[in-house]
Design a protein around this motif. Structure first.
Motif, short mmCIF file in Angstrom:
data_model
loop_
_atom_site.label_atom_id
_atom_site.label_comp_id
_atom_site.label_asym_id
_atom_site.label_seq_id
_atom_site.Cartn_x
_atom_site.Cartn_y
_atom_site.Cartn_z
N LEU A 59 0.83 -1.20 0.00
CA LEU A 59 0.00 0.00 0.00
C LEU A 59 0.87 1.25 0.00
N ASN A 60 1.91 1.26 0.82
CA ASN A 60 2.82 2.41 0.87
C ASN A 60 3.52 2.62 -0.47
N GLN A 61 3.92 1.53 -1.12
CA GLN A 61 4.55 1.66 -2.44
C GLN A 61 3.57 2.25 -3.46
N LEU A 62 2.32 1.82 -3.41
CA LEU A 62 1.32 2.35 -4.33
C LEU A 62 1.06 3.83 -4.06
N VAL A 63 1.13 4.24 -2.80
CA VAL A 63 1.01 5.66 -2.46
C VAL A 63 2.21 6.43 -3.02
N GLU A 64 3.41 5.89 -2.82
CA GLU A 64 4.64 6.54 -3.32
C GLU A 64 4.61 6.69 -4.84
N HIS A 65 4.03 5.71 -5.54
CA HIS A 65 3.97 5.77 -7.00
C HIS A 65 2.81 6.62 -7.51
N GLY A 66 2.00 7.13 -6.61
CA GLY A 66 0.90 8.00 -7.02
C GLY A 66 -0.34 7.26 -7.49
N LEU A 68 -2.34 5.43 -5.32
CA LEU A 68 -3.29 5.59 -4.22
C LEU A 68 -3.00 6.87 -3.46
N SER A 69 -4.03 7.40 -2.83
CA SER A 69 -3.84 8.47 -1.85
C SER A 69 -4.24 7.90 -0.50
N LYS A 70 -3.59 8.36 0.54
CA LYS A 70 -3.83 7.87 1.89
C LYS A 70 -4.31 9.04 2.73
N THR A 71 -5.43 8.84 3.41
CA THR A 71 -5.96 9.85 4.32
C THR A 71 -5.92 9.29 5.73
N THR A 72 -5.25 10.02 6.62
CA THR A 72 -5.20 9.64 8.03
C THR A 72 -6.07 10.62 8.80
N PHE A 73 -7.07 10.10 9.49
CA PHE A 73 -7.98 10.92 10.26
C PHE A 73 -7.43 11.13 11.66
N ASN A 74 -7.51 12.35 12.14
CA ASN A 74 -6.98 12.72 13.45
C ASN A 74 -7.99 12.36 14.52
N GLN A 75 -8.01 11.09 14.88
CA GLN A 75 -8.93 10.60 15.90
C GLN A 75 -8.33 9.37 16.55
N LEU A 76 -8.90 9.00 17.68
CA LEU A 76 -8.49 7.77 18.36
C LEU A 76 -9.68 6.83 18.39
N PRO A 77 -9.55 5.59 18.01
CA PRO A 77 -8.35 5.00 17.43
C PRO A 77 -8.08 5.59 16.04
N LEU A 78 -6.82 5.50 15.65
CA LEU A 78 -6.38 6.05 14.37
C LEU A 78 -7.20 5.42 13.23
N LYS A 79 -7.59 6.24 12.28
CA LYS A 79 -8.37 5.77 11.13
C LYS A 79 -7.64 6.17 9.85
N VAL A 80 -7.43 5.19 8.98
CA VAL A 80 -6.74 5.41 7.71
C VAL A 80 -7.63 4.88 6.60
N GLU A 81 -7.69 5.62 5.50
CA GLU A 81 -8.42 5.18 4.32
C GLU A 81 -7.58 5.42 3.08
N TYR A 82 -7.72 4.52 2.11
CA TYR A 82 -7.02 4.64 0.84
C TYR A 82 -8.04 4.91 -0.26
N GLU A 83 -7.60 5.62 -1.28
CA GLU A 83 -8.45 5.93 -2.42
C GLU A 83 -7.59 5.94 -3.67
N LEU A 84 -8.17 5.54 -4.79
CA LEU A 84 -7.44 5.59 -6.06
C LEU A 84 -7.31 7.04 -6.51
N THR A 85 -6.13 7.38 -6.98
CA THR A 85 -5.90 8.68 -7.60
C THR A 85 -6.36 8.57 -9.05
N PRO A 86 -6.40 9.67 -9.79
CA PRO A 86 -6.70 9.56 -11.22
C PRO A 86 -5.74 8.62 -11.95
#
Length: 122
Positions: A59-66, A68-86
């Motif tokens: 997942l991190n590699q796909l984010v680095e390559h553009g 996917l985008s990764k959204t980290t929500f500022n809450q507890l417990p930590l919430k992360v979501e991925y989304e396809l970029t164009p």
């Protein structure tokens, strides 16, 4: 951090594509996210044969390559979501065509892999 022993060959588009898609679970991750699965835990349940660490790495590699985008929500417990970029969305027709090719040639290819599994257990 891992350093490659051989330099990445970027002399043609196919090499670029293979470099981005290199990883056993990347296509499954992209397709799952395209299908609406966005959270790491959900992805882990969708692809149970892969370890969480491996999925996080890919997942991190796909984010680095553009892809996917990764959204980290500022809450507890930590919430992360991925989304396809164009750029990631542009891979969906390729994945669909590749899947269709596999279905179209299943009767020819599947027996080869079944035979390999039988021979490997001997």
């Amino acid at each position: 951090m891992y350093e490659r022993k051989l330099p990445v060959e970027l002399d043609c588009g196919l090499h670029l594509f293979m470099e981005v898609m290199n990883g056993k679970w990347k296509i499954s991750l992209i397709w799952s996210i395209h299908s609406g699965i966005r959270r790491p835990g959900e992805l882990q349940r969708k692809i149970p044969k892969a370890s969480r660490r491996l999925l996080d790495n890919q997942l991190n590699q796909l984010v680095e390559h553009g892809i996917l985008s990764k959204t980290t929500f500022n809450q507890l417990p930590l919430k992360v979501e991925y989304e396809l970029t164009p750029l990631g969305q542009s891979l969906i027709p390729i994945i669909e065509l590749t899947a269709q090719w596999g279905e179209d040639h299943r009767s020819l290819l599947e027996p080869l892999f079944t035979r390999e599994r039988i021979e490997a257990t001997r």
